[in-house]
Design a protein around this motif. Structure first.
Motif, PDB file in Angstrom:
ATOM      1  N   UNK A  13       0.825  -1.196   0.000  1.00  0.00           N
ATOM      2  CA  UNK A  13       0.000   0.000   0.000  1.00  0.00           C
ATOM      3  C   UNK A  13       0.867   1.257   0.000  1.00  0.00           C
ATOM      4  N   UNK A  14       1.906   1.263   0.838  1.00  0.00           N
ATOM      5  CA  UNK A  14       2.814   2.404   0.890  1.00  0.00           C
ATOM      6  C   UNK A  14       3.510   2.605  -0.446  1.00  0.00           C
ATOM      7  N   UNK A  15       3.966   1.515  -1.051  1.00  0.00           N
ATOM      8  CA  UNK A  15       4.639   1.614  -2.330  1.00  0.00           C
ATOM      9  C   UNK A  15       3.689   2.131  -3.408  1.00  0.00           C
ATOM     10  N   UNK A  16       2.448   1.671  -3.379  1.00  0.00           N
ATOM     11  CA  UNK A  16       1.460   2.134  -4.354  1.00  0.00           C
ATOM     12  C   UNK A  16       1.209   3.631  -4.211  1.00  0.00           C
ATOM     13  N   UNK A  17       1.137   4.113  -2.966  1.00  0.00           N
ATOM     14  CA  UNK A  17       0.930   5.544  -2.730  1.00  0.00           C
ATOM     15  C   UNK A  17       2.106   6.351  -3.258  1.00  0.00           C
ATOM     16  N   UNK A  18       3.335   5.889  -2.988  1.00  0.00           N
ATOM     17  CA  UNK A  18       4.521   6.597  -3.479  1.00  0.00           C
ATOM     18  C   UNK A  18       4.568   6.616  -5.005  1.00  0.00           C
ATOM     19  N   UNK A 244      -6.777   8.717  -2.957  1.00  0.00           N
ATOM     20  CA  UNK A 244      -6.591  10.109  -2.552  1.00  0.00           C
ATOM     21  C   UNK A 244      -5.153  10.588  -2.721  1.00  0.00           C
ATOM     22  N   UNK A 245      -4.200   9.671  -2.895  1.00  0.00           N
ATOM     23  CA  UNK A 245      -2.805  10.064  -3.106  1.00  0.00           C
ATOM     24  C   UNK A 245      -2.634  10.854  -4.395  1.00  0.00           C
ATOM     25  N   UNK A 246      -3.584  10.710  -5.302  1.00  0.00           N
ATOM     26  CA  UNK A 246      -3.492  11.442  -6.558  1.00  0.00           C
ATOM     27  C   UNK A 246      -3.703  12.942  -6.360  1.00  0.00           C
ATOM     28  N   UNK A 247      -4.225  13.342  -5.202  1.00  0.00           N
ATOM     29  CA  UNK A 247      -4.372  14.766  -4.928  1.00  0.00           C
ATOM     30  C   UNK A 247      -3.027  15.488  -4.883  1.00  0.00           C
ATOM     31  N   UNK A 248      -1.937  14.739  -4.685  1.00  0.00           N
ATOM     32  CA  UNK A 248      -0.613  15.371  -4.581  1.00  0.00           C
ATOM     33  C   UNK A 248      -0.270  16.169  -5.829  1.00  0.00           C
ATOM     34  N   UNK A 249      -0.812  15.764  -6.976  1.00  0.00           N
ATOM     35  CA  UNK A 249      -0.519  16.483  -8.211  1.00  0.00           C
ATOM     36  C   UNK A 249      -0.973  17.928  -8.180  1.00  0.00           C
ATOM     37  N   UNK A 250      -1.988  18.219  -7.364  1.00  0.00           N
ATOM     38  CA  UNK A 250      -2.471  19.595  -7.260  1.00  0.00           C
ATOM     39  C   UNK A 250      -1.377  20.531  -6.767  1.00  0.00           C
ATOM     40  N   UNK A 251      -0.561  20.032  -5.851  1.00  0.00           N
ATOM     41  CA  UNK A 251       0.538  20.838  -5.325  1.00  0.00           C
ATOM     42  C   UNK A 251       1.564  21.102  -6.423  1.00  0.00           C
TER      43      UNK A 251
END
Length: 287
Positions: A13-18, A244-251
């Motif tokens: 899960x952690x690897x998928x988020x990264x 929800x990790x895909x929200x990082x692209x907004x930054x």
């Protein structure tokens, strides 16, 4: 370093988020190239058709060498559906980035994880717990703060179609068998959508200048990397636990808009981004 790599290998899960965070950094650069393409004479469907053609031509020699059982023909219906979802989403990205600032357009794109939850439950029969919905709603609330509905533009509805196509495409990855070839998935998804993409592009075809080809090649290569990362990530963990990790692209796109296009966000953008980061951190705790 070996300890860190070992932990990542054990914690899928952690690897998928990264991976999703890295993928969204890459696609943010791709959005910059597409925004520049929108300032040329290229049309949305022409961009998509040429991108699909170049990507397929690049991947064809590698796909051809795959063993027969790895070529992916047994799942051609899923690849066909994902390809046409990608076609719709790519055209909508092009249109959205013409009329909206990078940060605003991507704020709408990142409604995708919110849409992923019901689609995952519907298409993949995943058990989506209530906390997952709450955290994604929190992240989407951050997006609304960034977007500022009082200044809503019609292109925002087009961007929502992009979000839907991304969510549906990522959930469909879970319908593919384990051990499949990522390369075959990338190739078939785009190759099977080439006929429709050119049918839509030909009526409004424009001459392609040299700088347009450079932007197209760059956007195509970044698109390949991003799609490959998404395929790997969503195969590692349930969509409800990593979306929800895909929200990082907004930054990333907010910073790029400031540096490259002098699009300086108001206070609401920073507040919304903070809410998004909190949502990503809370999602990591889901098990």
């Amino acid at each position: 370093m070996q300890r860190i790599m070992g932990r990542l290998a054990a914690d899928r899960q952690m690897l998928a988020i990264l991976l999703l965070v890295l993928g969204n950094l890459m696609i943010s650069f791709g959005d910059v190239l597409v925004k520049l393409l929108g300032q040329t004479e290229a049309t949305p469907y022409q961009y998509v058709a040429l991108r699909f053609l170049m990507t397929s031509a690049l991947l064809l020699p590698f796909w051809w060498r795959l063993p027969r059982e790895k070529k992916g023909w047994g799942q051609w219906k899923i690849h066909l559906l994902r390809g046409h979802l990608l076609l719709m989403g790519s055209a909508c990205v092009f249109i959205s980035l013409i009329y909206l600032p990078l940060a605003t357009a991507n704020a709408v794109f990142y409604a995708s994880p919110l849409m992923t939850l019901p689609l995952a439950a519907l298409l993949s029969k995943e058990q989506v717990r209530l906390p997952a919905y709450v955290i994604s709603l929190l992240g989407f609330g951050g997006i609304l703060i960034v977007l500022n509905p009082a200044e809503w533009h019609w292109a925002g509805w087009v961007a929502l179609l992009t979000a839907f196509s991304m969510a549906a495409s990522n959930v469909l990855v879970r319908r593919l068998p384990q051990g499949r070839s990522v390369l075959a998935t990338l190739f078939l998804t785009q190759a099977l959508a080439i006929p429709v993409s050119f049918a839509l592009a030909l009526p409004g075809w424009q001459p392609v200048a040299g700088e347009v080809w450079l932007l197209l090649i760059g956007a195509s290569l970044i698109g390949i990397i991003y799609q490959g990362i998404c395929i790997l990530a969503y195969a590692m963990a349930d969509a409800s636990k990593i979306a929800a990790s895909e929200y990082s692209g907004l930054i990333f796109v907010t910073l790029m808009g400031m540096v490259l296009f002098a699009e300086f966000p108001a206070l609401n953008v920073y507040l919304g981004a903070a809410v998004v980061i909190i949502a990503i951190g809370l999602q990591r705790r889901l098990r």
